[in-house]
Scaffold this motif. Structure first.
Motif, PDB file in Angstrom:
ATOM      1  N   GLU A   1     -49.483  17.712  -0.260  1.00 35.87           N
ATOM      2  CA  GLU A   1     -49.436  17.903  -1.712  1.00 35.87           C
ATOM      3  C   GLU A   1     -49.179  16.579  -2.424  1.00 35.87           C
ATOM      4  OE1 GLU A   1     -47.587  22.281  -2.404  1.00 35.87           O
ATOM      5  OE2 GLU A   1     -46.192  20.749  -1.699  1.00 35.87           O
ATOM      6  N   ARG A   2     -49.680  16.492  -3.643  1.00 32.25           N
ATOM      7  CA  ARG A   2     -49.354  15.350  -4.494  1.00 32.25           C
ATOM      8  C   ARG A   2     -48.179  15.754  -5.379  1.00 32.25           C
ATOM      9  NH1 ARG A   2     -54.634  12.912  -7.249  1.00 32.25           N
ATOM     10  NH2 ARG A   2     -53.628  14.086  -8.890  1.00 32.25           N
ATOM     11  N   TYR A   3     -47.231  14.840  -5.526  1.00 35.84           N
ATOM     12  CA  TYR A   3     -46.014  15.143  -6.286  1.00 35.84           C
ATOM     13  C   TYR A   3     -46.338  15.559  -7.712  1.00 35.84           C
ATOM     14  CZ  TYR A   3     -41.119  14.839  -7.572  1.00 35.84           C
ATOM     15  OH  TYR A   3     -39.862  15.145  -7.991  1.00 35.84           O
ATOM     16  N   ARG A   4     -47.248  14.838  -8.344  1.00 35.17           N
ATOM     17  CA  ARG A   4     -47.571  15.160  -9.740  1.00 35.17           C
ATOM     18  C   ARG A   4     -48.202  16.541  -9.871  1.00 35.17           C
ATOM     19  NH1 ARG A   4     -52.147  10.937 -11.467  1.00 35.17           N
ATOM     20  NH2 ARG A   4     -52.081  10.182  -9.373  1.00 35.17           N
ATOM     21  N   ASP A   5     -48.971  16.975  -8.852  1.00 37.58           N
ATOM     22  CA  ASP A   5     -49.569  18.311  -8.888  1.00 37.58           C
ATOM     23  C   ASP A   5     -48.504  19.406  -8.816  1.00 37.58           C
ATOM     24  OD1 ASP A   5     -52.057  17.121  -9.051  1.00 37.58           O
ATOM     25  OD2 ASP A   5     -52.504  17.387  -6.904  1.00 37.58           O
TER      26      ASP A   5
END
Length: 101
Positions: A39-43
């Motif tokens: 996962e991407r943190y911003r997502d």
């Protein structure tokens, strides 16, 4: 531990955090909410913001001398109709520091 820079502009706090992340003496970076490796943190933060219209983000850095800095960001979104994106309305930041022994 002491709390510093309360009420500071969130963009200035983000710049402080970016400067700290560029330091060579970081030994550990911890973040909440937790993200899985794919996962991407911003997502993850955006997903929370879309669902609840508010998100709390915490980042704690530990340095070689055992000192620590923690950053806390409260992000509030503006409620909109279902299916529309959430606008970021307000951001606040707090930074804490702890000197190692």
């Amino acid at each position: 531990m002491e709390i510093v820079n309360t009420g500071k502009n969130a963009m200035d706090m983000l710049n402080d955090l970016l400067n700290d992340l560029n330091r060579d003496d970081i030994t550990l970076v911890e973040r909440l909410p937790y993200v899985r490796e794919y996962e991407r943190y911003r997502d993850v933060v955006t997903s929370i913001l879309k669902e609840f219209h508010i998100a709390l983000v915490l980042v704690r850095l530990t340095f070689n001398d055992n000192s620590r800095k923690g950053y806390v960001f409260l992000i509030r979104g503006r409620k909109r109709r279902v299916g529309q994106n959430t606008n970021i309305r307000r951001r606040r930041g707090i930074r804490s520091e702890h000197q190692g022994h």
